[in-house]
Write a protein that holds these residues in place. Structure first.
Motif, mmCIF file in Angstrom:
data_model
loop_
_atom_site.group_PDB
_atom_site.id
_atom_site.type_symbol
_atom_site.label_atom_id
_atom_site.label_comp_id
_atom_site.label_asym_id
_atom_site.label_seq_id
_atom_site.Cartn_x
_atom_site.Cartn_y
_atom_site.Cartn_z
ATOM 1 N N HIS A 78 0.866 -1.205 0.000
ATOM 2 C CA HIS A 78 0.000 0.000 0.000
ATOM 3 C C HIS A 78 0.890 1.239 0.000
ATOM 4 O O HIS A 78 1.466 1.593 1.031
ATOM 5 N N THR B 133 -2.582 0.379 -8.787
ATOM 6 C CA THR B 133 -3.966 0.448 -8.323
ATOM 7 C C THR B 133 -4.596 1.769 -8.731
ATOM 8 O O THR B 133 -4.033 2.834 -8.471
ATOM 9 N N ASP C 293 -9.131 0.847 -5.969
ATOM 10 C CA ASP C 293 -9.195 1.236 -4.558
ATOM 11 C C ASP C 293 -10.080 2.473 -4.448
ATOM 12 O O ASP C 293 -10.377 3.129 -5.456
ATOM 13 N N LYS D 66 -10.067 -3.108 -3.416
ATOM 14 C CA LYS D 66 -9.565 -2.931 -2.057
ATOM 15 C C LYS D 66 -10.070 -1.587 -1.582
ATOM 16 O O LYS D 66 -10.602 -0.806 -2.390
ATOM 17 N N VAL E 291 -16.136 -3.820 1.525
ATOM 18 C CA VAL E 291 -15.144 -4.364 0.594
ATOM 19 C C VAL E 291 -15.113 -5.893 0.659
ATOM 20 O O VAL E 291 -14.912 -6.575 -0.351
ATOM 21 N N GLY F 118 -13.068 -8.421 -1.569
ATOM 22 C CA GLY F 118 -11.930 -7.521 -1.708
ATOM 23 C C GLY F 118 -10.612 -8.192 -1.359
ATOM 24 O O GLY F 118 -10.542 -9.050 -0.470
ATOM 25 N N LEU F 119 -9.564 -7.771 -2.045
ATOM 26 C CA LEU F 119 -8.225 -8.259 -1.716
ATOM 27 C C LEU F 119 -7.851 -7.819 -0.318
ATOM 28 O O LEU F 119 -7.285 -8.581 0.461
ATOM 29 N N SER F 120 -8.140 -6.535 -0.009
ATOM 30 C CA SER F 120 -7.741 -6.015 1.295
ATOM 31 C C SER F 120 -8.638 -4.872 1.738
ATOM 32 O O SER F 120 -9.272 -4.197 0.928
ATOM 33 N N ALA F 121 -8.682 -4.686 3.062
ATOM 34 C CA ALA F 121 -9.264 -3.499 3.680
ATOM 35 C C ALA F 121 -8.131 -2.867 4.467
ATOM 36 O O ALA F 121 -7.465 -3.545 5.250
ATOM 37 N N ASP F 122 -7.899 -1.573 4.226
ATOM 38 C CA ASP F 122 -6.680 -0.954 4.725
ATOM 39 C C ASP F 122 -6.983 0.158 5.739
ATOM 40 O O ASP F 122 -7.990 0.856 5.601
ATOM 41 N N THR G 175 -10.487 -11.475 3.096
ATOM 42 C CA THR G 175 -9.939 -10.148 2.820
ATOM 43 C C THR G 175 -8.816 -9.837 3.816
ATOM 44 O O THR G 175 -8.982 -9.994 5.019
ATOM 45 N N ALA H 122 -2.335 -9.662 -0.134
ATOM 46 C CA ALA H 122 -3.128 -8.435 -0.274
ATOM 47 C C ALA H 122 -3.084 -7.891 -1.702
ATOM 48 O O ALA H 122 -3.919 -7.070 -2.082
#
Ligand code: NIG
Ligand code: FE
Length: 402
Positions: A69, A169, A209, A237, A252, A257-261, A279, A354
């Motif tokens: 990220h 992204t 994203d 994401k 997400v 979703g791939l990820s939650a950030d 996720t 991720a």
């Protein structure tokens, strides 16, 4: 058949989950063929010879690091905000008064792809020198059709010049541009969604994203965006629950979703949804520290629910002016209570997951890309115990020394 390269006398932190801490393999060797790990095992069982054999003299080897990220590409400077925050203003307040992301947007719109890439090189070098082999780079400071594409092109070109693997992204839904003030929905429909289609068509983005927050976009707007991303075949994401609980993590997860950030304000529902969807939680201690946040991400609850945790820099000119992934890992331990093994997995295996790259990188296993970081340390914990030391001995990316 022979290996292209055989690395002997190594201590491997394979990061393969299991009984042994770090998936460690002592007195081991790695055989590389066609840029991939062709064999891995104890010295006593090396099956073939190689064109080139090198002893690592007992050094520790980990997967090359993954920074999953970053907002590495941008123009301009935001050090005035650093001073304003020190004088008591909040990140959200500065953003509402026209500063924050919008200030970077003004400068970024004036720069072309080549200038943007050139400006990001020193930051990329700093991450690379610590052992990063794969980096995610977001757009999100252009906020026009052309300027977002220019950011993605800049990010792609950085992969070519640096030898690092770059995952791009599209983050057009990062902030509402001035010309769409009060019309965020129209910005989503007229700019962000057409951009998804174009970026997918040109192969410029690996994921989509967005920023779900009161100072950015609503869950309903992001839902529309995610539907378009899925239709274009791009995974999603989200910058979720950073300043408040907007249900971002759950949203997400609903889209696999791939990820939650970020996740400082994520609730139990969000955590359960992430666990179910697989996720990844991306922990960003740089931003937590940079904006003087006091609410910590729910690490214990994420761990208890079995949500994989990655750690990243969030390198950006506002909230997280940081180009040290090892420092981020150190902070994840000291500030949020990750174990050293979790933090190291966070910047390798889970960072790869991720990005949707778990099949290819992130652990030392037969069949994966030979992306290795070789360290001058006595124990793996030493890699992230220090701040600013860079104990990297060298790196092999795609089977070749960088
Ligand atoms: O990850 N939260 C939104 N985006 C960035 C901040 C970007 C900026 O302030 O320039 C973040 O913290
Ligand atoms: Fe971010």
């Amino acid at each position: 058949m022979r290996f292209d390269r055989l690395l002997t006398h190594a201590r491997l932190a394979t990061m393969v989950p299991g009984e042994v801490a770090y998936g460690a393999l002592l007195d081991a060797a790695i055989g590389i063929r066609d840029r991939r790990i062709a064999w891995i095992g104890p010295m006593s069982e090396v099956p073939e010879t190689a064109l080139e054999t090198e002893s690592l003299d007992g050094r520790w080897v980990t997967p090359a690091l993954v920074d999953c990220h970053t907002h590495l590409v941008f123009a301009g400077d935001r050090s005035d905000e650093f001073e304003r925050r020190l004088a008591g203003e909040s990140y959200a307040g500065i953003s509402r008064s026209g500063g924050g992301i919008r200030k970077t947007v003004e400068a970024t719109r004036k720069a072309g792809a080549a200038e943007l890439a050139g400006g990001a090189l020193s930051r990329l070098d700093a991450l690379s020198a610590e052992g990063v082999g794969t980096i995610e780079i977001k757009s999100g400071y252009g906020l026009t059709f052309e300027s977002e594409l220019a950011m993605l092109r800049a990010a792609r070109s950085l992969g070519l010049v640096s030898g690092l693997r770059v995952s791009t992204t599209l983050l057009a839904a990062h902030s509402i541009p001035v010309e769409y003030e009060g019309r965020s929905g129209a910005y989503i429909d007229e700019v962000c969604i057409p951009l998804i289609r174009e970026a997918a068509r040109e192969g410029l983005a690996d994921a989509v994203d967005a920023y779900c927050e009161s100072i950015a976009f609503s869950p309903e707007e992001i839902r529309r965006l995610f539907i378009a991303a899925k239709a274009a075949g791009l995974p999603v994401k989200l910058h979720a629950d950073q300043l408040s609980d907007t249900g971002g993590a759950k949203l997400v997860a609903e889209f696999d979703g791939l990820s939650a950030d970020h996740l400082e304000f994520t609730n139990a529902d969000g955590i359960a949804a992430m666990a179910k969807a697989g996720t990844v939680a991306v922990i960003l201690p740089g931003a937590f520290y940079g904006i003087g946040e006091t609410q910590k991400p729910p690490v214990a609850a994420l761990r208890a629910a079995g949500v994989p945790m990655a750690v990243a820099t969030d390198a950006n000119p506002g909230t997280s002016p940081m180009v040290s992934l090892l420092t981020a890992a150190n902070m994840a331990c000291n500030l949020f209570g990750l174990t050293v093994e979790e933090a190291l997995a966070g910047v390798t295996r889970e960072g790869a997951r991720a990005l949707g790259l778990a099949k290819d990188i992130g652990t030392l296993e037969t069949g994966k890309r030979a992306d290795l970081a070789i360290w001058d340390v006595e124990r793996p914990a030493e890699i992230i115990q220090w701040i600013g030391l860079r104990p990297l001995h060298g790196r092999i990316l795609g089977g070749e020394w960088l």
